[in-house]
Design a protein around this motif. Structure first.
Motif, short mmCIF file in Angstrom:
data_model
loop_
_atom_site.label_atom_id
_atom_site.label_comp_id
_atom_site.label_asym_id
_atom_site.label_seq_id
_atom_site.Cartn_x
_atom_site.Cartn_y
_atom_site.Cartn_z
N ARG A 102 0.85 -1.20 0.00
CA ARG A 102 0.00 0.00 0.00
C ARG A 102 0.88 1.24 0.00
NH1 ARG A 102 -2.45 -3.21 3.90
NH2 ARG A 102 -4.53 -4.03 3.36
N VAL A 103 0.61 2.11 -0.96
CA VAL A 103 1.39 3.35 -1.12
C VAL A 103 0.42 4.52 -1.20
CG1 VAL A 103 2.91 4.63 -2.69
CG2 VAL A 103 3.28 2.19 -2.30
N ALA A 104 0.80 5.64 -0.59
CA ALA A 104 -0.01 6.86 -0.66
C ALA A 104 0.80 7.97 -1.33
CB ALA A 104 -0.43 7.30 0.75
N LEU A 105 0.13 8.75 -2.16
CA LEU A 105 0.75 9.90 -2.84
C LEU A 105 -0.03 11.15 -2.45
CD1 LEU A 105 2.77 11.07 -4.90
CD2 LEU A 105 1.09 10.55 -6.70
N LEU A 106 0.65 12.12 -1.84
CA LEU A 106 0.01 13.35 -1.37
C LEU A 106 0.46 14.52 -2.23
CD1 LEU A 106 -0.29 11.39 1.05
CD2 LEU A 106 0.10 13.34 2.57
N LEU A 107 -0.50 15.15 -2.94
CA LEU A 107 -0.17 16.26 -3.83
C LEU A 107 -1.29 17.31 -3.79
CD1 LEU A 107 1.08 14.30 -6.98
CD2 LEU A 107 2.50 15.68 -5.45
N ILE A 146 4.56 6.66 2.34
CA ILE A 146 3.86 7.87 1.88
C ILE A 146 4.83 8.71 1.07
CG2 ILE A 146 2.69 9.99 2.60
CD1 ILE A 146 1.85 8.51 5.16
N VAL A 147 4.41 9.14 -0.11
CA VAL A 147 5.20 10.04 -0.94
C VAL A 147 4.48 11.39 -0.98
CG1 VAL A 147 6.16 10.47 -3.22
CG2 VAL A 147 6.13 8.14 -2.31
N GLY A 148 5.20 12.46 -0.62
CA GLY A 148 4.62 13.78 -0.49
C GLY A 148 4.65 14.18 0.98
N PRO A 149 4.18 15.37 1.30
CA PRO A 149 3.56 16.36 0.41
C PRO A 149 4.60 17.12 -0.42
CG PRO A 149 3.68 17.21 2.64
CD PRO A 149 4.17 15.80 2.71
N LEU A 150 4.10 18.09 -1.22
CA LEU A 150 4.93 18.79 -2.19
C LEU A 150 5.44 20.13 -1.71
CD1 LEU A 150 6.09 19.06 -5.09
CD2 LEU A 150 3.85 19.98 -5.78
N LEU A 151 4.63 20.89 -1.02
CA LEU A 151 4.96 22.28 -0.69
C LEU A 151 5.62 22.40 0.69
CD1 LEU A 151 1.63 23.90 -1.95
CD2 LEU A 151 3.73 23.43 -3.25
N LYS A 152 6.48 23.38 0.86
CA LYS A 152 7.17 23.57 2.14
C LYS A 152 6.20 23.76 3.30
CE LYS A 152 11.71 25.33 0.66
NZ LYS A 152 12.54 24.31 1.34
N PRO A 153 5.18 24.61 3.19
CA PRO A 153 4.24 24.74 4.30
C PRO A 153 3.54 23.42 4.63
CG PRO A 153 3.98 26.58 2.79
CD PRO A 153 4.87 25.60 2.12
N GLU A 154 3.27 22.60 3.61
CA GLU A 154 2.65 21.30 3.85
C GLU A 154 3.61 20.38 4.60
OE1 GLU A 154 -0.32 20.96 -0.04
OE2 GLU A 154 1.66 19.98 -0.09
N ALA A 190 -3.90 8.93 5.19
CA ALA A 190 -3.08 7.92 4.52
C ALA A 190 -2.59 6.89 5.52
CB ALA A 190 -1.90 8.60 3.82
N ARG A 191 -2.16 7.35 6.68
CA ARG A 191 -1.70 6.40 7.70
C ARG A 191 -2.84 5.53 8.20
NH1 ARG A 191 1.15 9.93 12.15
NH2 ARG A 191 1.15 7.91 13.18
N GLU A 192 -3.99 6.13 8.43
CA GLU A 192 -5.13 5.35 8.93
C GLU A 192 -5.63 4.35 7.88
OE1 GLU A 192 -7.94 8.30 10.09
OE2 GLU A 192 -6.96 8.72 12.03
N SER A 197 2.19 -4.58 -8.71
CA SER A 197 2.41 -3.25 -8.15
C SER A 197 1.61 -3.09 -6.86
CB SER A 197 1.97 -2.18 -9.17
OG SER A 197 2.74 -2.26 -10.34
N PRO A 198 2.11 -2.30 -5.92
CA PRO A 198 1.35 -2.08 -4.69
C PRO A 198 0.10 -1.25 -4.97
CG PRO A 198 3.25 -0.62 -4.77
CD PRO A 198 3.39 -1.57 -5.92
N ALA A 199 -0.88 -1.36 -4.12
CA ALA A 199 -2.08 -0.54 -4.25
C ALA A 199 -1.71 0.92 -3.99
CB ALA A 199 -3.14 -1.00 -3.26
N LEU A 200 -2.21 1.81 -4.82
CA LEU A 200 -1.88 3.23 -4.72
C LEU A 200 -3.14 4.04 -4.47
CD1 LEU A 200 -0.07 5.76 -5.10
CD2 LEU A 200 -0.49 5.55 -7.56
N ARG A 201 -3.05 4.94 -3.49
CA ARG A 201 -4.15 5.87 -3.23
C ARG A 201 -3.59 7.28 -3.22
NH1 ARG A 201 -9.00 5.15 1.21
NH2 ARG A 201 -10.23 6.96 0.56
N ILE A 202 -4.28 8.18 -3.92
CA ILE A 202 -3.81 9.55 -4.07
C ILE A 202 -4.71 10.47 -3.24
CG2 ILE A 202 -3.39 11.43 -5.70
CD1 ILE A 202 -2.97 9.26 -7.86
N TYR A 203 -4.06 11.37 -2.47
CA TYR A 203 -4.78 12.30 -1.59
C TYR A 203 -4.49 13.72 -2.03
CZ TYR A 203 -5.06 8.18 1.47
OH TYR A 203 -5.28 6.92 1.96
#
Length: 504
Positions: A139-144, A204-212, A196-198, A176-182
């Motif tokens: 299980r993989v999560a992508l945060l963008l 977890i890949v991301g987040p993208l922005l410095k404030p995030e 994503a953790r729950e 491939s692992p299951a992927l969920r995008i947030y």
């Protein structure tokens, strides 16, 4: 010739024995070959090659590798390149991608044109295969931020990540692992990370922005996370890795290149903003660490078009003009006088985007600095436009932007077919970041806190002691309005800036 594809598949179980004492001894022997050469006692290389080919036909890959190790130590020229390529193919089957990459790099030194093309194809296979090795990751999560001002960049990164995720798992034999995008733009970074953790994400890949990234720091630590940005002041956390297209990496890279080419005294022109200050800091730190000096710094208004005040100040032309005026006043007569710039500058660092760069470069030439090597970052380059005004200027950028062969052919074709609007340099960089993030995630899942240097779309990637992914980038120079990559071999200098700018 390597075994047929079915034999290669049968050989893959040896991945589980990759670090057996026998193979480890052979890899040590391979390293020892670095110091060997044609001066070694003569051997019948033809007989050894035939024996290695026989062993390959019988799937005795380890024994064949041992023979190629011996051949590498006794050959030279294109024959040596051939043996290195054959050995690299075996190493790839055994999963030793780092060593295979090193052998291919050596093979390129004396390769024939056909061999050079074969080396590129093998390097592309390594790149594609590494992205498919995900061990037991399920299980993989992508945060963008898929909504909001950074939507276009986020979508390009998502597309690259998906391209790697959906690649057929030819080498690994695993799905491939299951992927969920947030969407952090919709949910908020902290909320998306918690979700994503729950939901059971193992990486977890991301987040993208410095404030995030700042927002999730209180939650980071339990789930391995590859952030697509960097923390300030070297901050880090357990299980947190940082991977970004940081322009600071590019500023450091051009500083190293400048010093390697004899430039120890530099001046800098930077915009009056935080971006300019960050690039200046990286350039200056690297320059001074290598024994160089930053003689002078001047800032300019990034919204302006006339940069003469900053340029004349950094080149000391304003002082020259003041001396003329003072001397004329003292003598009471008009003077024939030609302004002169300072003569102690080896290099100029310009922090500028493409628009400002196309205005700055001609003005530098106008003020007699056209013969001084001038360096910038990738922000200077927009591939969709002619860049004749930038001729002679040097900059660092990703391999995929500068060298089309850096990407696996299938991946490049997919990008051009399904995402033709994203083939400009800007979107190509983000797409490559997404693709490489998948590879880095896969590597770090298998070997936490360890990432051996390997070639990727975003540069030669490695992991430092703080968990930050570092990029080593190629250098290019604008020639006839287009970037031309400068070969990385020692002693290869760029073309004369003055000649390229039409000043000689």
């Amino acid at each position: 010739m390597l075994p047929s594809s079915n034999r290669i598949v049968q050989a893959l179980p040896m991945l589980n024995r990759l670090w057996t004492p026998a193979l480890l001894a052979w890899l040590v022997l391979l390293s020892a070959c670095e110091t060997m050469g044609p001066g070694q006692p003569s051997v019948d290389r033809n007989a050894l090659r035939q024996e290695a080919e026989r062993l390959l036909e019988e799937d005795e890959l380890e024994q064949a590798l041992q023979i190629y190790s011996q051949l590498v130590g006794t050959a030279s020229g294109s024959e040596l390149s051939g043996f290195l390529m054959a050995g690299a193919e075996i190493l790839m089957v055994l999963g030793a991608y780092d060593t295979a990459g090193e052998w291919l790099a050596r093979a390129g030194n004396d390769a024939t044109p056909d061999q050079a093309q074969g080396i590129l194809e093998l390097q592309a296979r390594i790149l594609a295969t590494r992205s498919q090795v995900t061990a037991s990751l399920t299980r993989v999560a992508l945060l963008l931020p898929l909504t909001g001002p950074q939507r276009q960049a986020a979508i390009a990164i998502q597309d690259g990540f998906l391209a790697a995720h959906l690649s057929p798992p030819e080498a690994s034999g695993r799905g491939s692992p299951a992927l969920r995008i947030y969407d952090t733009g919709l949910l908020g970074a902290r909320e998306a990370y918690t979700a994503a953790r729950e939901d059971g994400a193992e990486f977890i890949v991301g987040p993208l922005l410095k404030p995030e990234l700042d927002a999730i720091m209180g939650s980071a630590g339990t789930t391995p996370t590859l952030a697509l940005n960097t923390l300030e002041n070297g901050q880090t956390a357990t299980n947190l890795y940082q991977f970004a297209l940081a322009p600071e990496d590019e500023a450091s890279r051009v500083a190293r290149y400048a010093v390697a080419n004899g430039a120890l005294n530099a001046v800098a022109l930077i915009p009056r903003n935080d971006w300019g200050n960050r690039l200046l800091g990286s350039f200056r730190t690297q320059l001074e660490a290598l024994g160089g000096r930053l003689l002078q710094i001047r800032t300019y208004d990034p919204a302006g078009q006339d940069f003469s005040t900053a340029i004349t100040a950094v080149l000391n032309i304003d002082r020259s003009d003041r001396r003329r005026q003072q001397l004329g006043a003292d003598l009471g007569i008009p003077l024939e006088f030609e302004s002169r710039r300072r003569q102690d500058i080896d290099a100029i660092f310009v922090a500028a985007d493409a628009g400002a760069g196309r205005l700055l470069a001609p003005q530098l030439r106008f003020y007699f600095a056209g013969d001084i090597p001038t360096y910038a970052t990738s922000a200077i380059y927009e591939s969709s436009r002619q860049n004749g005004d930038l001729n002679g200027l040097l900059f660092a950028d990703t391999p995929w932007v500068l060298q089309e062969q850096a990407a696996p052919p299938a991946l490049a074709a997919t990008l051009h077919r399904y995402w033709p609007q994203r083939t400009s340099a800007q979107w190509t960089r983000f797409y490559g970041l997404g693709f490489d993030a998948y590879q880095v995630m896969s590597e770090l899942h298998v070997k936490p806190n360890s990432l051996s240097s390997f070639p990727a779309l975003s540069g030669e990637l490695s992991l430092d002691e703080t968990g930050r992914v570092r990029r080593e980038l190629p250098i290019a120079q604008f020639q006839d309005g287009s970037p031309v990559t400068i070969p990385p071999e020692a002693g290869v200098a760029p073309e004369s800036t003055a000649e390229l700018a039409g000043l000689r």
